[in-house]
Design a protein around this motif. Sequence first.
Motif, short mmCIF file in Angstrom:
data_model
loop_
_atom_site.label_atom_id
_atom_site.label_comp_id
_atom_site.label_asym_id
_atom_site.label_seq_id
_atom_site.Cartn_x
_atom_site.Cartn_y
_atom_site.Cartn_z
N ILE A 191 0.83 -1.21 0.09
CA ILE A 191 -0.01 -0.05 -0.05
C ILE A 191 0.96 1.24 0.04
O ILE A 191 1.82 1.42 0.90
N ASP A 192 0.81 2.12 -0.89
CA ASP A 192 1.46 3.44 -0.92
C ASP A 192 1.03 4.45 -0.16
O ASP A 192 0.50 5.56 -0.32
N SER A 193 1.43 4.21 1.01
CA SER A 193 1.09 5.03 2.38
C SER A 193 2.28 5.19 3.17
O SER A 193 2.61 4.46 4.09
N PRO A 194 2.84 6.72 3.16
CA PRO A 194 4.18 6.49 4.19
C PRO A 194 3.81 6.88 5.45
O PRO A 194 4.35 6.13 6.38
N THR A 195 2.20 7.09 5.51
CA THR A 195 1.80 7.25 7.15
C THR A 195 1.55 5.65 7.76
O THR A 195 2.11 5.27 8.78
N LEU A 196 1.12 4.89 6.87
CA LEU A 196 0.62 3.47 7.11
C LEU A 196 2.11 2.90 7.36
O LEU A 196 2.20 2.12 8.43
#
Length: 115
Positions: free
Chosen positions: A91-96
């Motif tokens: 999943i392309d999410s730096p926060t995740l």
Amino acid sequence: MKTNSIALIAIGLLALSGASASAQPALDEVKVKISYAGLDINTEAGAKTLLHRIQRAAGEVCGGEPSNRIDRFKTFRPCVKDVVKRTVSGIDSPTLTAVYGGDSTLALAQKVSGQ
């Protein structure tokens, strides 16, 4: 509105762990769909909620937590850890990714994303 969802799939993890194929169903056929529509995964709260959903679904994908302590440590937990890790990285999410990696990386991700 676009529906955001991911599917967790465990492929051949029992073979990697050395467990007998008859002990659990073939994991290459187990899929769990997780919706994150309505979650803002660019926020810490949204990312934590999604990570919790991923972890819960990974437990399902890996056959549910066994009552046997040896199986829990030998097969179940490594399976869950691997499925969660592969799902988060997909999943392309730096926060995740930061929430998954721990609080020390969260501040960096928020700085990078401008929050």
